[in-house]
Design a protein around this motif. Sequence first.
Motif, PDB file in Angstrom:
ATOM      1  N   GLU A   1     -83.860 -15.538  47.574  1.00 56.92           N
ATOM      2  CA  GLU A   1     -84.370 -15.081  46.268  1.00 56.92           C
ATOM      3  C   GLU A   1     -83.829 -13.701  45.918  1.00 56.92           C
ATOM      4  O   GLU A   1     -84.122 -13.175  44.848  1.00 56.92           O
ATOM      5  N   LEU A   2     -83.058 -13.107  46.834  1.00 58.46           N
ATOM      6  CA  LEU A   2     -82.563 -11.749  46.579  1.00 58.46           C
ATOM      7  C   LEU A   2     -81.349 -11.778  45.657  1.00 58.46           C
ATOM      8  O   LEU A   2     -80.562 -12.724  45.672  1.00 58.46           O
ATOM      9  N   ARG A   3     -81.208 -10.703  44.870  1.00 54.55           N
ATOM     10  CA  ARG A   3     -80.014 -10.576  44.028  1.00 54.55           C
ATOM     11  C   ARG A   3     -78.826 -10.204  44.920  1.00 54.55           C
ATOM     12  O   ARG A   3     -79.013  -9.768  46.050  1.00 54.55           O
ATOM     13  N   LYS A   4     -77.610 -10.345  44.350  1.00 59.47           N
ATOM     14  CA  LYS A   4     -76.396 -10.053  45.125  1.00 59.47           C
ATOM     15  C   LYS A   4     -76.399  -8.627  45.674  1.00 59.47           C
ATOM     16  O   LYS A   4     -76.049  -8.385  46.824  1.00 59.47           O
ATOM     17  N   ASP A   5     -76.804  -7.653  44.823  1.00 61.93           N
ATOM     18  CA  ASP A   5     -76.759  -6.259  45.270  1.00 61.93           C
ATOM     19  C   ASP A   5     -77.793  -6.007  46.371  1.00 61.93           C
ATOM     20  O   ASP A   5     -77.554  -5.236  47.303  1.00 61.93           O
ATOM     21  N   GLN A   6     -78.957  -6.705  46.276  1.00 58.65           N
ATOM     22  CA  GLN A   6     -79.969  -6.546  47.321  1.00 58.65           C
ATOM     23  C   GLN A   6     -79.455  -7.146  48.632  1.00 58.65           C
ATOM     24  O   GLN A   6     -79.647  -6.588  49.707  1.00 58.65           O
ATOM     25  N   MET A   7     -78.784  -8.288  48.513  1.00 61.39           N
ATOM     26  CA  MET A   7     -78.250  -8.971  49.695  1.00 61.39           C
ATOM     27  C   MET A   7     -77.153  -8.121  50.334  1.00 61.39           C
ATOM     28  O   MET A   7     -77.074  -8.013  51.558  1.00 61.39           O
ATOM     29  N   ARG A   8     -76.337  -7.497  49.499  1.00 64.69           N
ATOM     30  CA  ARG A   8     -75.247  -6.665  50.036  1.00 64.69           C
ATOM     31  C   ARG A   8     -75.820  -5.525  50.887  1.00 64.69           C
ATOM     32  O   ARG A   8     -75.269  -5.171  51.917  1.00 64.69           O
ATOM     33  N   GLY A   9     -76.959  -4.998  50.460  1.00 72.38           N
ATOM     34  CA  GLY A   9     -77.601  -3.932  51.231  1.00 72.38           C
ATOM     35  C   GLY A   9     -78.067  -4.420  52.603  1.00 72.38           C
ATOM     36  O   GLY A   9     -78.153  -3.629  53.553  1.00 72.38           O
ATOM     37  N   LEU A  10     -78.363  -5.712  52.708  1.00 70.03           N
ATOM     38  CA  LEU A  10     -78.841  -6.248  53.993  1.00 70.03           C
ATOM     39  C   LEU A  10     -77.711  -6.757  54.886  1.00 70.03           C
ATOM     40  O   LEU A  10     -77.912  -6.952  56.078  1.00 70.03           O
ATOM     41  N   ARG A  11     -76.530  -7.000  54.295  1.00 69.40           N
ATOM     42  CA  ARG A  11     -75.426  -7.610  55.055  1.00 69.40           C
ATOM     43  C   ARG A  11     -75.124  -6.919  56.390  1.00 69.40           C
ATOM     44  O   ARG A  11     -74.902  -7.600  57.397  1.00 69.40           O
ATOM     45  N   PRO A  12     -75.092  -5.574  56.445  1.00 68.46           N
ATOM     46  CA  PRO A  12     -74.775  -4.950  57.742  1.00 68.46           C
ATOM     47  C   PRO A  12     -75.751  -5.357  58.849  1.00 68.46           C
ATOM     48  O   PRO A  12     -75.387  -5.373  60.025  1.00 68.46           O
ATOM     49  N   HIS A  13     -76.980  -5.718  58.469  1.00 69.68           N
ATOM     50  CA  HIS A  13     -77.984  -6.050  59.496  1.00 69.68           C
ATOM     51  C   HIS A  13     -77.868  -7.488  59.978  1.00 69.68           C
ATOM     52  O   HIS A  13     -78.507  -7.870  60.954  1.00 69.68           O
ATOM     53  N   LEU A  14     -77.123  -8.302  59.238  1.00 67.17           N
ATOM     54  CA  LEU A  14     -77.065  -9.747  59.519  1.00 67.17           C
ATOM     55  C   LEU A  14     -75.617 -10.144  59.736  1.00 67.17           C
ATOM     56  O   LEU A  14     -74.825 -10.177  58.793  1.00 67.17           O
ATOM     57  N   GLN A  15     -75.254 -10.425  60.969  1.00 65.67           N
ATOM     58  CA  GLN A  15     -73.841 -10.644  61.282  1.00 65.67           C
ATOM     59  C   GLN A  15     -73.570 -12.020  61.878  1.00 65.67           C
ATOM     60  O   GLN A  15     -74.494 -12.700  62.334  1.00 65.67           O
ATOM     61  N   PHE A  16     -72.289 -12.396  61.888  1.00 68.46           N
ATOM     62  CA  PHE A  16     -71.865 -13.732  62.324  1.00 68.46           C
ATOM     63  C   PHE A  16     -70.738 -13.587  63.348  1.00 68.46           C
ATOM     64  O   PHE A  16     -69.831 -12.790  63.148  1.00 68.46           O
ATOM     65  N   VAL A  17     -70.804 -14.345  64.435  1.00 70.79           N
ATOM     66  CA  VAL A  17     -69.693 -14.412  65.385  1.00 70.79           C
ATOM     67  C   VAL A  17     -69.153 -15.839  65.342  1.00 70.79           C
ATOM     68  O   VAL A  17     -69.902 -16.793  65.531  1.00 70.79           O
ATOM     69  N   PHE A  18     -67.853 -15.957  65.103  1.00 66.61           N
ATOM     70  CA  PHE A  18     -67.236 -17.275  64.917  1.00 66.61           C
ATOM     71  C   PHE A  18     -66.823 -17.903  66.249  1.00 66.61           C
ATOM     72  O   PHE A  18     -66.590 -17.210  67.231  1.00 66.61           O
ATOM     73  N   GLN A  19     -66.671 -19.229  66.203  1.00 64.35           N
ATOM     74  CA  GLN A  19     -66.183 -19.946  67.387  1.00 64.35           C
ATOM     75  C   GLN A  19     -64.770 -19.495  67.732  1.00 64.35           C
ATOM     76  O   GLN A  19     -64.446 -19.252  68.881  1.00 64.35           O
ATOM     77  N   ASP A  20     -63.928 -19.387  66.695  1.00 62.43           N
ATOM     78  CA  ASP A  20     -62.536 -19.033  66.927  1.00 62.43           C
ATOM     79  C   ASP A  20     -62.252 -17.697  66.246  1.00 62.43           C
ATOM     80  O   ASP A  20     -61.890 -17.647  65.076  1.00 62.43           O
ATOM     81  N   PRO A  21     -62.425 -16.593  66.994  1.00 60.93           N
ATOM     82  CA  PRO A  21     -62.254 -15.275  66.358  1.00 60.93           C
ATOM     83  C   PRO A  21     -60.831 -15.055  65.865  1.00 60.93           C
ATOM     84  O   PRO A  21     -60.598 -14.275  64.955  1.00 60.93           O
ATOM     85  N   TYR A  22     -59.852 -15.769  66.476  1.00 64.42           N
ATOM     86  CA  TYR A  22     -58.453 -15.547  66.107  1.00 64.42           C
ATOM     87  C   TYR A  22     -58.230 -15.892  64.637  1.00 64.42           C
ATOM     88  O   TYR A  22     -57.498 -15.198  63.928  1.00 64.42           O
ATOM     89  N   SER A  23     -58.915 -16.971  64.174  1.00 66.10           N
ATOM     90  CA  SER A  23     -58.711 -17.392  62.789  1.00 66.10           C
ATOM     91  C   SER A  23     -59.299 -16.376  61.806  1.00 66.10           C
ATOM     92  O   SER A  23     -58.925 -16.359  60.635  1.00 66.10           O
ATOM     93  N   SER A  24     -60.225 -15.540  62.271  1.00 68.52           N
ATOM     94  CA  SER A  24     -60.800 -14.554  61.354  1.00 68.52           C
ATOM     95  C   SER A  24     -60.115 -13.193  61.493  1.00 68.52           C
ATOM     96  O   SER A  24     -60.490 -12.229  60.841  1.00 68.52           O
ATOM     97  N   LEU A  25     -59.090 -13.121  62.385  1.00 64.84           N
ATOM     98  CA  LEU A  25     -58.364 -11.853  62.549  1.00 64.84           C
ATOM     99  C   LEU A  25     -57.005 -11.952  61.863  1.00 64.84           C
ATOM    100  O   LEU A  25     -56.288 -12.935  62.046  1.00 64.84           O
ATOM    101  N   ASN A  26     -56.677 -10.949  61.082  1.00 62.65           N
ATOM    102  CA  ASN A  26     -55.360 -10.908  60.437  1.00 62.65           C
ATOM    103  C   ASN A  26     -54.334 -10.487  61.491  1.00 62.65           C
ATOM    104  O   ASN A  26     -54.461  -9.413  62.085  1.00 62.65           O
ATOM    105  N   PRO A  27     -53.313 -11.354  61.760  1.00 62.02           N
ATOM    106  CA  PRO A  27     -52.364 -11.031  62.843  1.00 62.02           C
ATOM    107  C   PRO A  27     -51.601  -9.735  62.613  1.00 62.02           C
ATOM    108  O   PRO A  27     -51.051  -9.160  63.547  1.00 62.02           O
ATOM    109  N   ARG A  28     -51.583  -9.255  61.355  1.00 64.15           N
ATOM    110  CA  ARG A  28     -50.821  -8.030  61.056  1.00 64.15           C
ATOM    111  C   ARG A  28     -51.691  -6.771  61.104  1.00 64.15           C
ATOM    112  O   ARG A  28     -51.215  -5.684  60.843  1.00 64.15           O
ATOM    113  N   ILE A  29     -52.962  -6.949  61.373  1.00 67.54           N
ATOM    114  CA  ILE A  29     -53.859  -5.773  61.401  1.00 67.54           C
ATOM    115  C   ILE A  29     -54.251  -5.451  62.841  1.00 67.54           C
ATOM    116  O   ILE A  29     -54.660  -6.341  63.596  1.00 67.54           O
TER     117      ILE A  29
END
Length: 322
Positions: free
Chosen positions: A83-111
């Motif tokens: 029920e939260l607005r986008k800006d309210q949700m953005r404020g909470l994002r740092p507290h709510l995190q996700f770890v993926f099965q395949d971290p390689y796919s979420s990493l940019n090979p050039r970074i």
Amino acid sequence: MSTTPLIEVKHLKKYFQEGKGLLKKKSHIVKAVDDVSFTINRGETFGLVGESGSGKSTIGRSILKLHDITSGEILYKGQNLHELRKDQMRGLRPHLQFVFQDPYSSLNPRIRVGDAIGEALLDHGIATKKEIRQKVIEVMELCGLSEYQIDRYPHEFSGGQRQRIGIARSMILNPDFIVADEPVSALDVSIQAQIINLFKKLQEEQEVTLLFISHDLSVVEHLCSKIGVLYLGSMMELGSRDHIYQNPLHPYTKALLSAVPIPDPLLRRERILLKGDIPDPSNPPSGCKFHTRCPFATEQCRIEVPQFREVEPNHYVACHLV
Ligand code: SF4
């Protein structure tokens, strides 16, 4: 101290429509998650277990509001996230995190990994560029990586190290809650144990609350204090670690558990082999969804949906025989 659970999932439903577009006539609804409820208290690690297609990842993504839900509520510290607005949700994002099965796919090979780990701090304006490097070093060391690796690229790391990078990316924001979606299933068994020990350390030392998703009951045994067993989008059994490992009541839990090896060669567990594969979620069986594979199915099971009910304090089961 507040007694409100950190996360409450109430009657969550997530249905997908498949076969849209030109084939719209043949479209059908897939009930990926169908009326699932559970709570996770602060500092707890909750294990969500089931075969592929059981809806575990959809629940994890729904909790973090990575997609919309069909109905139900997801409460974080009592606030309904959907029920939260986008800006309210953005404020909470740092507290709510996700770890993926395949971290390689979420990493940019050039970074470089140091930049990849620190980029969320910049995005959320939490630290200056100068502060970021120090914070990245601290979180890398917390996650079992070394300072000298900070300027390396993702391809220079092994699978286990990449998962440590993925965990470091989520930990840099000092979150309250992490959803870890099959974080060890792509790793060798010996490396799995190291990553599980890392999660255990983070839970104990950093008091991070975890939802740990796995298809394997042996993986969650030493990490999770509470476990939910899912089948075709419905919760079959929910209880403490002791309930699930010492006194499993649902035939599906018993079958999953029978596949878990016992370290003592003198102890044996009779292997329960399930018939066939998990049915098509767009056309689930009537009555108890598990009846097509259950060795104890009766006529009642084919017709009547078993109630998900508390059979002893904090131990819930959906089965006519229990
Ligand atoms: Fe098996 Fe029937 Fe129980 Fe379902 S309700 S798990 S089919 S015994």
